[in-house]
Design an enzyme around this catalytic site. Structure first.
Site, PDB file in Angstrom:
ATOM      1  N   LYS A 181       0.845  -1.203   0.000  1.00 15.47           N
ATOM      2  CA  LYS A 181       0.000   0.000   0.000  1.00 15.47           C
ATOM      3  C   LYS A 181       0.878   1.251   0.000  1.00 15.47           C
ATOM      4  O   LYS A 181       1.589   1.519   0.968  1.00 15.47           O
ATOM      5  CB  LYS A 181      -0.899   0.047   1.233  1.00 15.47           C
ATOM      6  CG  LYS A 181      -1.942   1.153   1.105  1.00 15.47           C
ATOM      7  CD  LYS A 181      -2.605   1.549   2.396  1.00 15.47           C
ATOM      8  CE  LYS A 181      -2.064   2.818   2.982  1.00 15.47           C
ATOM      9  NZ  LYS A 181      -2.133   4.013   2.140  1.00 15.47           N
ATOM     10  N   GLU A 189       9.319   1.076  11.140  1.00 17.93           N
ATOM     11  CA  GLU A 189      10.338   2.119  11.027  1.00 17.93           C
ATOM     12  C   GLU A 189       9.605   3.441  11.199  1.00 17.93           C
ATOM     13  O   GLU A 189       8.850   3.860  10.325  1.00 17.93           O
ATOM     14  CB  GLU A 189      11.031   2.025   9.664  1.00 17.93           C
ATOM     15  CG  GLU A 189      12.383   2.703   9.661  1.00 17.93           C
ATOM     16  CD  GLU A 189      12.317   4.141   9.214  1.00 17.93           C
ATOM     17  OE1 GLU A 189      12.158   5.013  10.099  1.00 17.93           O
ATOM     18  OE2 GLU A 189      12.416   4.401   8.017  1.00 17.93           O
ATOM     19  N   GLU A 218       8.272  15.387  16.461  1.00 16.12           N
ATOM     20  CA  GLU A 218       8.765  15.337  15.083  1.00 16.12           C
ATOM     21  C   GLU A 218       7.943  16.305  14.229  1.00 16.12           C
ATOM     22  O   GLU A 218       6.740  16.132  14.066  1.00 16.12           O
ATOM     23  CB  GLU A 218       8.624  13.907  14.551  1.00 16.12           C
ATOM     24  CG  GLU A 218       9.230  13.713  13.186  1.00 16.12           C
ATOM     25  CD  GLU A 218       9.081  12.290  12.664  1.00 16.12           C
ATOM     26  OE1 GLU A 218       7.988  11.711  12.814  1.00 16.12           O
ATOM     27  OE2 GLU A 218      10.052  11.765  12.109  1.00 16.12           O
ATOM     28  N   GLY A 265       6.481   4.902   8.755  1.00 15.51           N
ATOM     29  CA  GLY A 265       5.609   6.073   8.875  1.00 15.51           C
ATOM     30  C   GLY A 265       5.680   6.650  10.269  1.00 15.51           C
ATOM     31  O   GLY A 265       6.678   6.451  10.976  1.00 15.51           O
ATOM     32  N   CYS A 303      12.814  10.760   7.961  1.00 14.17           N
ATOM     33  CA  CYS A 303      12.671  10.236   9.329  1.00 14.17           C
ATOM     34  C   CYS A 303      13.952  10.421  10.141  1.00 14.17           C
ATOM     35  O   CYS A 303      13.909  10.644  11.337  1.00 14.17           O
ATOM     36  CB  CYS A 303      12.251   8.777   9.291  1.00 14.17           C
ATOM     37  SG  CYS A 303      13.325   7.765   8.284  1.00 14.17           S
TER      38      CYS A 303
HETATM   39  P1  NDP Z   1       1.395   7.945   8.521  1.00 10.55           P
HETATM   40  O1  NDP Z   1       2.121   7.178   9.519  1.00 10.55           O
HETATM   41  O2  NDP Z   1       0.022   8.403   8.821  1.00 10.55           O
HETATM   42  O3  NDP Z   1       1.304   7.150   7.126  1.00 10.55           O
HETATM   43  C1  NDP Z   1       2.226   6.204   6.639  1.00 10.55           C
HETATM   44  C2  NDP Z   1       1.477   5.117   5.906  1.00 10.55           C
HETATM   45  O4  NDP Z   1       0.627   4.417   6.816  1.00 10.55           O
HETATM   46  C3  NDP Z   1       0.552   5.652   4.817  1.00 10.55           C
HETATM   47  O5  NDP Z   1       0.522   4.752   3.735  1.00 10.55           O
HETATM   48  C4  NDP Z   1      -0.771   5.709   5.540  1.00 10.55           C
HETATM   49  O6  NDP Z   1      -1.896   5.714   4.697  1.00 10.55           O
HETATM   50  C5  NDP Z   1      -0.706   4.430   6.353  1.00 10.55           C
HETATM   51  N1  NDP Z   1      -1.627   4.416   7.493  1.00 10.55           N
HETATM   52  C6  NDP Z   1      -2.183   5.470   8.149  1.00 10.55           C
HETATM   53  N2  NDP Z   1      -2.990   5.025   9.146  1.00 10.55           N
HETATM   54  C7  NDP Z   1      -2.934   3.677   9.113  1.00 10.55           C
HETATM   55  C8  NDP Z   1      -3.534   2.648   9.894  1.00 10.55           C
HETATM   56  N3  NDP Z   1      -4.347   2.912  10.923  1.00 10.55           N
HETATM   57  N4  NDP Z   1      -3.260   1.373   9.600  1.00 10.55           N
HETATM   58  C9  NDP Z   1      -2.415   1.066   8.583  1.00 10.55           C
HETATM   59  N5  NDP Z   1      -1.835   1.998   7.799  1.00 10.55           N
HETATM   60  C10 NDP Z   1      -2.064   3.285   8.072  1.00 10.55           C
HETATM   61  O7  NDP Z   1       2.255   9.134   8.100  1.00 10.55           O
HETATM   62  P2  NDP Z   1       1.743  10.466   7.459  1.00 10.55           P
HETATM   63  O8  NDP Z   1       2.002  10.321   6.056  1.00 10.55           O
HETATM   64  O9  NDP Z   1       0.372  10.888   7.736  1.00 10.55           O
HETATM   65  O10 NDP Z   1       2.657  11.443   8.253  1.00 10.55           O
HETATM   66  C11 NDP Z   1       2.379  11.712   9.618  1.00 10.55           C
HETATM   67  C12 NDP Z   1       3.635  11.909  10.355  1.00 10.55           C
HETATM   68  O11 NDP Z   1       4.356  10.682  10.410  1.00 10.55           O
HETATM   69  C13 NDP Z   1       4.597  12.859   9.698  1.00 10.55           C
HETATM   70  O12 NDP Z   1       4.303  14.173   9.972  1.00 10.55           O
HETATM   71  C14 NDP Z   1       5.871  12.403  10.274  1.00 10.55           C
HETATM   72  O13 NDP Z   1       6.017  12.937  11.556  1.00 10.55           O
HETATM   73  C15 NDP Z   1       5.716  10.930  10.384  1.00 10.55           C
HETATM   74  N6  NDP Z   1       6.304  10.208   9.252  1.00 10.55           N
HETATM   75  C16 NDP Z   1       7.433   9.519   9.473  1.00 10.55           C
HETATM   76  C17 NDP Z   1       8.017   8.866   8.432  1.00 10.55           C
HETATM   77  C18 NDP Z   1       9.235   8.085   8.599  1.00 10.55           C
HETATM   78  O14 NDP Z   1       9.885   7.755   7.605  1.00 10.55           O
HETATM   79  N7  NDP Z   1       9.591   7.703   9.794  1.00 10.55           N
HETATM   80  C19 NDP Z   1       7.511   8.935   7.078  1.00 10.55           C
HETATM   81  C20 NDP Z   1       6.298   9.670   6.965  1.00 10.55           C
HETATM   82  C21 NDP Z   1       5.737  10.263   8.033  1.00 10.55           C
HETATM   83  P3  NDP Z   1      -2.428   7.060   3.998  1.00 10.55           P
HETATM   84  O15 NDP Z   1      -2.274   6.742   2.567  1.00 10.55           O
HETATM   85  O16 NDP Z   1      -3.840   7.225   4.402  1.00 10.55           O
HETATM   86  O17 NDP Z   1      -1.593   8.192   4.453  1.00 10.55           O
END
Ligand code: NDP
Length: 490
Positions: free
Chosen positions: A174, A249, A384, A227, A283
């Site tokens: 996904k 991660e 963050e 994420g 990240c």
């Molecule tokens: P998210 O953690 O919300 O999203 C990452 C992925 O997880 C996306 O594909 C998202 O889907 C999916 N997701 C969201 N909710 C769920 C759930 N309940 N169950 C399974 N999958 C889910 O990151 P965001 O993109 O919204 O960013 C939010 C914050 O996360 C950022 O501001 C940052 O702080 C952090 N982040 C950290 C990252 C890293 O590399 N460590 C990378 C990106 C974000 P959808 O398509 O709906 O977004």
């Protein structure tokens, strides 16, 4: 206009609901694509296909060298199309072309790395008492759900897809609903090289439906997620139903420590690179800069001067050094943090605004921003922000630097700059983080494990560690003299 469909059981199909979403260019706000807006039914169809494909053994029981051959072909085709894929990644995510070109090259190398790994020696044998022989083999975990964010849409996909397929798993992938464009190209390549139907599936749609179904489904054996930490927590809960294996991660608030005896120019340069590469949407970004007292004023002045000269603009302009943030919603979150910083009493040294001049008004551009006079309990120091916002902390000695660096719930990355090698090692050894750098910041290698301590995650991606995360370990005990035990007399 680009039209994106789900890839399920070897077929390109729209969402069952017939719904689609607009995908925007973050540099202009213009619609660049329409993507199938999948939901639970689409996720279930993909999981079903992956389950069937795994249980058939068509992929997991294929000779390792044959699986490797597919991976090499995927790498070759990615490489052939690198220019177009980088262009599309820039269009979708916003980051400058020089960054997306690097990402695509890294993705190619990652497929080749894991293709090579599959055919290397594997397993262990143990010398146990006669007449037994004990051995250990690695086997695929099964159906793997792979969920990635928007900051490295292609590269994060490949960091998971390459080892998962190499190890013989089938997958349901996904992408982020904001940045699904290059995934289509990747899955077209997977289709073109002839990976059997059902082995690799992609479902687009929101995390709360599609992602949650992948994390919850009892037909999924493992979920590998990158994420935010809050989402990681939800995934752990959802995965508990069938005790799924999980790799997470997550986020970071990584310290970059500058000692007075560091190479000044190199430290300034890497401090900028640490936070403003990817517009801070990384990240492992060095988002907390810790600077030693005696050079603090000179260092901070030079840093602010250079930060204000960074050329911010659309990613497809070769002059651009920093692109927009990924979406309006995310830009508003970052600008919100800048307001929080001011309200908390930190001093805004430079930046802080949305850039609207010179044709940038429709995009999501934020100035490179620096806060000084921060306190360890401020939200901008602890949370963050995931944008081009650097918070600076001052320290007086080595012990103070280590204490401040570790004063965080996260433990993803850290950097240390000093010309004293012993001091660098002492400090790095005391820092609770999984990825560390001495006299540099950000270089990563497919060979080395990627992941964090504390609330930055569970498990490691990349390297042999990342491969092992997609395997189960089985012990096999072999009796070399087959006769009854005689344990029971009758
Ligand atoms: P998210 O953690 O919300 O999203 C990452 C992925 O997880 C996306 O594909 C998202 O889907 C999916 N997701 C969201 N909710 C769920 C759930 N309940 N169950 C399974 N999958 C889910 O990151 P965001 O993109 O919204 O960013 C939010 C914050 O996360 C950022 O501001 C940052 O702080 C952090 N982040 C950290 C990252 C890293 O590399 N460590 C990378 C990106 C974000 P959808 O398509 O709906 O977004």
């Amino acid at each position: 206009m680009i039209y994106l469909q789900n890839f399920i059981n070897g077929k390109w199909i729209g969402a069952e609901s017939k719904e689609s979403r607009e995908i925007l260019n973050p540099a202009t706000g213009e619609v660049i694509a329409h993507a199938a807006d999948g939901d639970v039914a689409d996720a279930q169809a993909a999981i079903g296909a992956a389950r069937k494909a795994f249980d058939s053994g068509d992929w997991s029981e294929l000779a390792a060298t044959d699986r490797a051959a597919y991976l090499y072909k995927i790498a070759d085709k990615l490489e052939e199309n690198a220019e177009e894929i980088s262009r599309l990644e820039t269009l979708d995510n916003g980051k400058p072309l020089r960054e997306t070109q690097f990402d695509v090259a890294d993705a190619v190398a990652c497929f080749r790395y894991y293709a090579g790994m599959v055919s290397k020696p594997d397993g262990i044998t143990y010398q146990v008492s006669d007449p037994m022989q004990a051995m250990v083999v690695r086997e695929p975990v099964g159906v793997c759900g792979l969920i990635v964010p928007w900051n490295y849409p292609l590269l994060m996909a490949v960091w998971k897809i390459a080892p998962a397929l190499a190890a013989g798993n089938t997958i349901v992938f996904k992408p982020s609903e904001i940045t699904p464009v290059t995934a289509k190209w990747l899955f077209e390549i997977i289709e073109q090289v002839g990976v059997p139907a059902g082995v690799a599936n992609m479902v687009m749609g929101p995390g709360k439906t599609v992602g949650n179904e992948i994390a919850e489904s009892h037909d999924v054996d493992k979920v590998s997620f990158t994420g935010g930490t809050a989402t990681g927590r939800n995934i752990m809960k959802a995965a508990a139903g069938n005790i799924k294996k999980i790799s997470l991660e997550l986020g970071g608030k990584s310290p970059n420590i500058i000692f007075a005896d560091a190479d000044f120019e190199a430290a300034v340069d890497y401090a900028l690179f640490g936070i403003y590469a990817g517009a801070g949407q990384v990240c492992s970004a060095g988002s907390r800069l810790l600077v030693e007292d005696s050079i603090y004023d000179r260092f901070v002045e030079e840093l602010a001067d250079r930060a204000q000269k960074i050329r911010v603009g659309p990613g497809n302009d070769p002059e651009t050094e920093m692109g927009p943030l990924v979406s309006r919603e995310h830009m508003e979150k970052v600008l919100g943090y800048i307001e929080i910083g001011k309200e908390e009493g930190a001093k805004l040294l430079c930046g802080g605004r949305q850039l609207k001049e010179n044709g940038l008004e429709k995009g999501y551009f934020v100035e490179p921003t620096i806060f000084v006079d921060t306190k360890p309990d401020m939200r901008i120091v602890r949370e963050e922000i995931f944008g081009p916002v650097l918070v600076i902390q001052r320290f007086k000695d080595e012990a103070d630097a280590v204490r401040l660096a570790n004063d965080t719930d996260y433990g993803l990355a850290a950097g240390v700059f000093t010309n004293d090698g012993a001091k660098a090692m002492r400090v790095i050894k005391k820092i609770r983080a999984g990825i560390t750098w001495i006299n540099c910041y950000h270089p990563t290698y497919n060979e080395a494990p990627w992941g964090g301590y504390k609330q930055s995650g569970i498990g490691r991606g990349l390297g042999t560690y990342g491969y092992e995360e997609f395997t189960e370990v089985k012990q096999i005990n072999i009796n070399l003299e087959v006769e009854p035990t005689g344990w029971f007399s009758n």
